[in-house]
Design an enzyme around this catalytic site. Structure first.
Site, mmCIF file in Angstrom:
data_model
loop_
_atom_site.group_PDB
_atom_site.id
_atom_site.type_symbol
_atom_site.label_atom_id
_atom_site.label_comp_id
_atom_site.label_asym_id
_atom_site.label_seq_id
_atom_site.Cartn_x
_atom_site.Cartn_y
_atom_site.Cartn_z
ATOM 1 N N CYS A 120 65.985 88.157 -38.256
ATOM 2 C CA CYS A 120 65.031 88.094 -39.379
ATOM 3 C C CYS A 120 65.281 86.915 -40.300
ATOM 4 O O CYS A 120 64.369 86.460 -40.991
ATOM 5 C CB CYS A 120 65.102 89.386 -40.188
ATOM 6 S SG CYS A 120 64.785 90.826 -39.176
ATOM 7 N N HIS A 269 60.922 88.274 -46.700
ATOM 8 C CA HIS A 269 60.847 88.766 -45.327
ATOM 9 C C HIS A 269 60.085 90.092 -45.321
ATOM 10 O O HIS A 269 60.211 90.899 -46.244
ATOM 11 C CB HIS A 269 62.271 88.946 -44.779
ATOM 12 C CG HIS A 269 62.297 89.616 -43.445
ATOM 13 N ND1 HIS A 269 61.557 89.157 -42.382
ATOM 14 C CD2 HIS A 269 62.953 90.730 -43.004
ATOM 15 C CE1 HIS A 269 61.770 89.942 -41.341
ATOM 16 N NE2 HIS A 269 62.601 90.912 -41.689
ATOM 17 N N ASN A 299 56.575 94.011 -38.788
ATOM 18 C CA ASN A 299 57.702 93.088 -38.949
ATOM 19 C C ASN A 299 57.694 92.099 -37.778
ATOM 20 O O ASN A 299 57.941 92.483 -36.642
ATOM 21 C CB ASN A 299 59.007 93.905 -38.971
ATOM 22 C CG ASN A 299 60.237 93.048 -39.203
ATOM 23 O OD1 ASN A 299 60.173 91.817 -39.163
ATOM 24 N ND2 ASN A 299 61.372 93.700 -39.430
HETATM 25 O O1 UT7 Z 1 63.822 93.206 -40.190
HETATM 26 C C1 UT7 Z 1 64.852 94.004 -39.699
HETATM 27 C C2 UT7 Z 1 65.416 94.789 -40.767
HETATM 28 N N1 UT7 Z 1 64.980 96.169 -40.679
HETATM 29 C C3 UT7 Z 1 64.782 96.838 -41.790
HETATM 30 O O2 UT7 Z 1 64.879 96.282 -42.846
HETATM 31 C C4 UT7 Z 1 64.493 98.320 -41.687
HETATM 32 C C5 UT7 Z 1 65.048 99.016 -42.886
HETATM 33 N N2 UT7 Z 1 64.848 100.463 -42.831
HETATM 34 C C6 UT7 Z 1 63.657 101.036 -43.003
HETATM 35 O O3 UT7 Z 1 62.669 100.347 -43.230
HETATM 36 C C7 UT7 Z 1 63.566 102.536 -42.966
HETATM 37 O O4 UT7 Z 1 64.858 103.073 -42.854
HETATM 38 C C8 UT7 Z 1 62.691 103.058 -41.811
HETATM 39 C C9 UT7 Z 1 61.231 102.790 -42.121
HETATM 40 C C10 UT7 Z 1 63.070 102.396 -40.519
HETATM 41 C C11 UT7 Z 1 62.835 104.571 -41.638
HETATM 42 O O5 UT7 Z 1 62.556 105.249 -42.832
HETATM 43 P P1 UT7 Z 1 63.529 106.405 -43.334
HETATM 44 O O6 UT7 Z 1 62.934 106.964 -44.540
HETATM 45 O O7 UT7 Z 1 64.891 105.794 -43.457
HETATM 46 O O8 UT7 Z 1 63.426 107.463 -42.167
HETATM 47 P P2 UT7 Z 1 64.572 107.978 -41.185
HETATM 48 O O9 UT7 Z 1 64.937 106.932 -40.174
HETATM 49 O O10 UT7 Z 1 65.695 108.571 -41.970
HETATM 50 O O11 UT7 Z 1 63.820 109.116 -40.424
HETATM 51 C C12 UT7 Z 1 63.326 110.276 -41.118
HETATM 52 C C13 UT7 Z 1 62.599 111.159 -40.134
HETATM 53 C C14 UT7 Z 1 63.395 111.442 -38.874
HETATM 54 O O12 UT7 Z 1 63.141 112.780 -38.491
HETATM 55 P P3 UT7 Z 1 64.215 113.940 -38.845
HETATM 56 O O13 UT7 Z 1 65.480 113.518 -38.138
HETATM 57 O O14 UT7 Z 1 64.328 113.904 -40.347
HETATM 58 O O15 UT7 Z 1 63.562 115.133 -38.287
HETATM 59 C C15 UT7 Z 1 62.796 110.514 -37.846
HETATM 60 O O16 UT7 Z 1 62.912 111.011 -36.527
HETATM 61 O O17 UT7 Z 1 61.397 110.516 -39.696
HETATM 62 C C16 UT7 Z 1 61.363 110.503 -38.269
HETATM 63 N N3 UT7 Z 1 60.659 109.295 -37.815
HETATM 64 C C17 UT7 Z 1 59.328 109.254 -37.615
HETATM 65 N N4 UT7 Z 1 58.370 110.173 -37.746
HETATM 66 C C18 UT7 Z 1 57.105 109.801 -37.471
HETATM 67 C C19 UT7 Z 1 61.192 108.091 -37.558
HETATM 68 N N5 UT7 Z 1 60.225 107.238 -37.174
HETATM 69 C C20 UT7 Z 1 59.064 107.939 -37.195
HETATM 70 C C21 UT7 Z 1 57.716 107.606 -36.920
HETATM 71 N N6 UT7 Z 1 56.791 108.574 -37.073
HETATM 72 N N7 UT7 Z 1 57.343 106.388 -36.540
#
Ligand code: UT7
Length: 342
Positions: A120, A269, A299
């Site tokens: 990134c 970014h 992204n």
């Molecule tokens: O450029 C590269 C750098 N990358 C980043 O900067 C990414 C930084 N991180 C983020 O943007 C966020 O952490 C995410 C958007 C990736 C995820 O958001 P979050 O609020 O941290 O969600 P999480 O990963 O903790 O997941 C929460 C829940 C999980 O379910 P359980 O375990 O709570 O039942 C995931 O399985 O959301 C679920 N989940 C989804 N549900 C529906 C994860 N992805 C999805 C999805 N649709 N696409």
């Protein structure tokens, strides 16, 4: 010593729009538009068709950047190609782009082409390197490209949704040129913290192993799912991104003796709208000083900032005389900051 400024910008995204609802309807992923939009700000992304690689997208962006700079490909002294999704393990995408730009035929210049592997932050690593090359007098014009074809390596299933819903394909390019005018890149700084190398990675193979992939008796390699697809601890990336990007901006302002208020446009970014809104809030940056494309493209990793530049210039949001701050953070961890007088 000459100054280094951005003399041309160009962007290109493939035509196929994939909405959040398409992830459900076309790919059968158990997700929904509301989840993705609420957590990331993404509404859609672009996917390149099979047969198209990052150097093809980069070619379109580079042609647009050359046109906006009023230059020919043969004016370029060096190509810096930032990507985490190169066509092949080697050679890099830079040489493929050089050939597509016509720099390897009869009237060719055979300029150097270097790939940058900083995910990134790759574009800002490239911008910094190009600035130094131009200021040192080594080159008059350096083409810096960020281009990605993520769609080929996304696990487009429910298991992969946490990563697959975030990324899209695209390319952005700039020409960094020498000038005697009092303008251009005033500051750039890159950083890295390899303690977090495993937090966001796609390993595919491991050259510490013999052989570097498991090769069966039939001669075919077998790659475990956790090696094929990118792995990410999203929460950890989020936390570090916010911290590093705020710190990077403060450092840049201190080093160039400016206040945040002096900056006319912030090009962050585009990993997550929430990350950028959080930083804007912490740093008291008004919404009208930010530009986004994550809602439309997801992204696009190394392409996010040069794509923002090209679009903001095209839309009249980015004009000569403006003070611009760019900042990126991602896998590695790596990060980069730049301050420019446009
Ligand atoms: O450029 C590269 C750098 N990358 C980043 O900067 C990414 C930084 N991180 C983020 O943007 C966020 O952490 C995410 C958007 C990736 C995820 O958001 P979050 O609020 O941290 O969600 P999480 O990963 O903790 O997941 C929460 C829940 C999980 O379910 P359980 O375990 O709570 O039942 C995931 O399985 O959301 C679920 N989940 C989804 N549900 C529906 C994860 N992805 C999805 C999805 N649709 N696409």
């Amino acid at each position: 010593m000459k100054n280094a400024y951005i003399s041309g910008t160009g962007g290109y995204v493939p035509p196929q729009v994939v909405t959040n609802q398409d992830l459900v309807d076309v790919y059968g992923i158990d997700t929904d538009d509301e989840w993705i939009q609420k957590r990331t700000g993404i509404k859609a992304r672009r996917f390149a068709p099979e047969g198209i690689g990052p150097s093809d997208l980069a070619l379109e962006a580079a042609k647009a950047a050359l046109e906006s700079a009023g230059l020919q490909a043969t004016d370029i002294g060096m190509i810096l190609f930032a990507t985490l999704s190169p066509e092949h393990a080697f050679p890099g995408s830079g040489v493929l782009l050089a050939e597509k730009l016509g720099l390897c035929d009869g009237k060719a210049t055979f300029v150097g082409a270097m790939d940058i592997r900083n995910q990134c932050s790759g574009f800002l690593y490239g911008l910094g390197t190009a600035t130094s090359m131009v200021k040192s007098g080594a080159c008059n014009h350096v083409l810096v490209v960020g281009a990605e074809v993520h769609s080929a390596a996304l696990d487009l299933s429910t298991e992969g949704r946490a990563v697959a819903s975030l990324f899209g394909d695209g390319a952005g390019a700039v020409i960094v040129s020498a000038t005697d005018e009092d303008r251009g890149v005033r500051y750039w700084k890159c950083g890295a913290d390899g303690r977090f190398a495993d937090v966001l990675c796609q390993k595919v193979w491991d050259t510490r192993k013999r052989p570097f992939m498991d090769v069966g008796e039939d001669g075919y390699a077998r790659v475990a799912p956790e090696m094929i697809w990118a792995q990410m601890d999203g929460r950890q990336v989020f936390r570090h991104a916010v911290e590093r990007m705020c710190l990077g901006l403060m450092e840049a302002c201190a080093a160039t003796d400016i206040l945040g208020d002096d900056i006319d446009l912030f090009l962050f970014h585009q990993a997550n709208m929430r990350i950028n809104q959080y930083i804007a809030k912490q740093m008291a940056i008004p919404e009208e000083k930010l530009v986004h494309n994550i809602d439309r493209y997801g992204n696009t990793t190394a392409a996010t900032i040069p794509l923002l530049m090209a679009e903001a210039e095209r839309d009249g949001r980015l004009k000569p005389g403006m003070k611009v701050a760019c900042i990126a953070f991602g896998s590695g961890f790596t990060w980069g900051t730049a301050i420019l007088d446009w």
